[in-house]
Design an enzyme around this catalytic site. Structure first.
Site, PDB file in Angstrom:
ATOM      1  N   ASP A  40     -51.671 -24.892 -22.854  1.00  0.00           N
ATOM      2  CA  ASP A  40     -51.277 -25.255 -24.221  1.00  0.00           C
ATOM      3  C   ASP A  40     -50.066 -24.448 -24.682  1.00  0.00           C
ATOM      4  OD1 ASP A  40     -51.516 -26.683 -26.575  1.00  0.00           O
ATOM      5  OD2 ASP A  40     -52.961 -25.292 -27.459  1.00  0.00           O
ATOM      6  N   TRP A  45     -43.328 -23.496 -27.741  1.00  0.00           N
ATOM      7  CA  TRP A  45     -42.316 -22.790 -26.947  1.00  0.00           C
ATOM      8  C   TRP A  45     -40.933 -23.401 -27.211  1.00  0.00           C
ATOM      9  CZ3 TRP A  45     -38.665 -23.984 -23.305  1.00  0.00           C
ATOM     10  CH2 TRP A  45     -38.191 -22.942 -22.493  1.00  0.00           C
ATOM     11  N   HIS A  57     -42.296 -29.250 -22.334  1.00  0.00           N
ATOM     12  CA  HIS A  57     -43.099 -29.879 -21.270  1.00  0.00           C
ATOM     13  C   HIS A  57     -42.412 -29.709 -19.916  1.00  0.00           C
ATOM     14  CE1 HIS A  57     -45.782 -31.287 -24.247  1.00  0.00           C
ATOM     15  NE2 HIS A  57     -45.010 -32.239 -24.732  1.00  0.00           N
ATOM     16  N   SER A  85     -54.797 -35.065 -22.273  1.00  0.00           N
ATOM     17  CA  SER A  85     -56.160 -35.359 -22.721  1.00  0.00           C
ATOM     18  C   SER A  85     -56.259 -36.795 -23.231  1.00  0.00           C
ATOM     19  CB  SER A  85     -56.569 -34.394 -23.842  1.00  0.00           C
ATOM     20  OG  SER A  85     -55.994 -34.793 -25.073  1.00  0.00           O
ATOM     21  N   LEU A 151     -56.634 -24.766  -1.074  1.00  0.00           N
ATOM     22  CA  LEU A 151     -56.951 -24.877  -2.498  1.00  0.00           C
ATOM     23  C   LEU A 151     -57.110 -26.346  -2.919  1.00  0.00           C
ATOM     24  CD1 LEU A 151     -56.835 -23.462  -5.445  1.00  0.00           C
ATOM     25  CD2 LEU A 151     -54.448 -24.170  -5.425  1.00  0.00           C
ATOM     26  N   ARG A 208     -57.252 -20.338 -21.718  1.00  0.00           N
ATOM     27  CA  ARG A 208     -56.453 -21.175 -22.610  1.00  0.00           C
ATOM     28  C   ARG A 208     -55.246 -20.377 -23.069  1.00  0.00           C
ATOM     29  NH1 ARG A 208     -57.803 -25.887 -26.805  1.00  0.00           N
ATOM     30  NH2 ARG A 208     -55.664 -26.220 -27.510  1.00  0.00           N
ATOM     31  N   GLU A 227     -66.642 -17.898 -18.182  1.00  0.00           N
ATOM     32  CA  GLU A 227     -66.076 -16.792 -18.964  1.00  0.00           C
ATOM     33  C   GLU A 227     -64.760 -17.277 -19.576  1.00  0.00           C
ATOM     34  OE1 GLU A 227     -67.357 -13.775 -19.579  1.00  0.00           O
ATOM     35  OE2 GLU A 227     -69.151 -14.360 -18.468  1.00  0.00           O
TER      36      GLU A 227
HETATM   37  C1  IPE Z   1     -55.339 -29.615 -25.020  1.00  0.00           C
HETATM   38  O1  IPE Z   1     -54.273 -29.242 -25.793  1.00  0.00           O
HETATM   39  C2  IPE Z   1     -54.922 -30.674 -24.036  1.00  0.00           C
HETATM   40  C3  IPE Z   1     -54.037 -30.252 -22.964  1.00  0.00           C
HETATM   41  C4  IPE Z   1     -53.639 -29.024 -22.754  1.00  0.00           C
HETATM   42  C5  IPE Z   1     -53.614 -31.278 -22.060  1.00  0.00           C
HETATM   43  P1  IPE Z   1     -53.959 -29.944 -27.200  1.00  0.00           P
HETATM   44  O2  IPE Z   1     -52.737 -29.325 -27.717  1.00  0.00           O
HETATM   45  O3  IPE Z   1     -53.967 -31.415 -27.046  1.00  0.00           O
HETATM   46  O4  IPE Z   1     -55.249 -29.530 -28.053  1.00  0.00           O
HETATM   47  P2  IPE Z   1     -55.416 -29.392 -29.620  1.00  0.00           P
HETATM   48  O5  IPE Z   1     -54.883 -30.658 -30.225  1.00  0.00           O
HETATM   49  O6  IPE Z   1     -54.627 -28.203 -30.057  1.00  0.00           O
HETATM   50  O7  IPE Z   1     -56.886 -29.191 -29.837  1.00  0.00           O
HETATM   51  C1  IPE Z   2     -49.654 -28.589 -24.012  1.00  0.00           C
HETATM   52  O1  IPE Z   2     -48.696 -28.215 -24.938  1.00  0.00           O
HETATM   53  C2  IPE Z   2     -49.226 -29.796 -23.208  1.00  0.00           C
HETATM   54  C3  IPE Z   2     -49.973 -31.028 -23.517  1.00  0.00           C
HETATM   55  C4  IPE Z   2     -50.959 -31.135 -24.357  1.00  0.00           C
HETATM   56  C5  IPE Z   2     -49.541 -32.227 -22.821  1.00  0.00           C
HETATM   57  P1  IPE Z   2     -48.621 -28.873 -26.371  1.00  0.00           P
HETATM   58  O2  IPE Z   2     -47.715 -30.072 -26.298  1.00  0.00           O
HETATM   59  O3  IPE Z   2     -49.972 -29.143 -26.901  1.00  0.00           O
HETATM   60  O4  IPE Z   2     -47.903 -27.732 -27.196  1.00  0.00           O
HETATM   61  P2  IPE Z   2     -48.253 -27.234 -28.661  1.00  0.00           P
HETATM   62  O5  IPE Z   2     -49.725 -26.921 -28.676  1.00  0.00           O
HETATM   63  O6  IPE Z   2     -47.909 -28.350 -29.578  1.00  0.00           O
HETATM   64  O7  IPE Z   2     -47.401 -26.032 -28.846  1.00  0.00           O
HETATM   65 MG    MG Z   3     -51.267 -28.066 -28.025  1.00  0.00          MG
END
Ligand code: IPE
Ligand code: IPE
Ligand code: MG
Length: 260
Positions: A40, A45, A57, A85, A151, A208, A227
């Site tokens: 996440d 970033w 990304h 997701s 792996l 996370r 954990e």
């Molecule tokens: C979780 O991150 C999904 C992925 C890392 C692919 P999100 O950014 O979608 O989760 P929320 O919305 O903060 O809960």
């Molecule tokens: C995780 O980063 C990547 C995906 C969910 C695809 P985010 O896109 O959720 O980045 P933030 O949480 O908005 O910073």
């Molecule tokens: Mg996110």
């Protein structure tokens, strides 16, 4: 399993080690068999740098590559990365389509390194809804790496923990309806064998990035006793050192599984 009988350096001392030393320290103790990561913080970033979210990304793909290498180096057997997701479809369509094309382009590009490192790719999530060209690209890499014995990299893509449980319930209901099993034959083992992760041990460690204190519909069944390590580091900044430090944190934990 508790590792208190083995020497593990305090967190502050580990921070000062360089990557090879840190790797050696972590490898000297039992490492988790299965690590799952909620990658996440890509968007934040990019925004911090005045860039469009998709730039985050793109950097995130590089971080994933480095972490797969590091996981292999430290001797993890299963690494699950949460890439997209079932709820991420709710993002602006331009971000969703960029994410899809980024994946489509990077997956083929990763194949030579996956083969060289004997990594097997598996995908967990619903195939339905994923653009055909993306699905075909993924299927190609899954097939090409199927016989690799190192792996196992599980990519959670169009994945939702609740979807997974719904799909398992439907599959088990069909087996009951067909007279193959009785309802009371449904137990934890059978449910596990019906999940997308069949044959994969539960994650020992769930990481996370970017500091959010939630699980966001990830591996809901499987993380019952994982954990948790939550780091403020944003995913594009996460690398081998961060993975090793998270494992070191895991090695300081005492797992109880409900016992004493
Ligand atoms: C979780 O991150 C999904 C992925 C890392 C692919 P999100 O950014 O979608 O989760 P929320 O919305 O903060 O809960
Ligand atoms: C995780 O980063 C990547 C995906 C969910 C695809 P985010 O896109 O959720 O980045 P933030 O949480 O908005 O910073
Ligand atoms: Mg996110």
């Amino acid at each position: 399993m508790a590792f208190e009988h083995l020497s593990s350096l305090p967190a502050a001392d580990l921070q000062s080690l360089d990557e090879p030393e840190l790797l050696a320290r972590v490898k000297a103790l039992p490492v988790p068999r299965h690590v799952a990561i909620i990658m996440d913080g890509n968007g934040r970033w990019a925004v911090q740098r005045g860039l469009p979210r998709v730039a985050g990304h793109r950097e995130g793909v590089k971080a994933a590559r480095a972490v797969v290498r590091a996981a292999d180096a430290v001797g993890i057997h299963f690494l699950t990365l949460y890439a997209f997701s079932s709820e991420n479809w709710s993002r602006p369509s331009s971000e969703v389509s960029t994410l899809m094309s980024l994946l489509e382009r990077s997956i083929d590009r990763e194949l030579p390194e996956l083969m060289a490192n004997n990594v097997r790719l598996r995908v967990i999530g619903r195939p339905k809804g994923v653009p055909t060209s993306v699905r075909e690209g993924i299927d190609r890499v899954v097939a090409a790496t199927a016989a690799n014995t190192g792996l196992t990299l599980l990519m959670a893509f169009n994945y939702g923990g609740r979807d997974e449980l719904v799909d398992a319930c439907r599959a088990l209901a069909r087996q009951v309806q067909a007279g193959e099993i009785r309802p009371d034959e449904i137990d934890e083992d059978r449910i596990e064998r019906t999940l997308y992760t069949q044959g994969v041990p539960d994650p020992d460690l769930l990481i996370r990035t970017s500091g959010e204190m939630r699980v966001s519909n990830f591996l809901l069944w499987q993380i019952a006793y994982a954990e948790l390590v939550i780091t403020p580091t944003l995913w594009p900044d996460f690398g081998a050192r961060n993975l090793y430090l998270a494992i070191a944190e895991f090695q300081r934990r005492v797992r109880r599984f409900g016992g004493v």
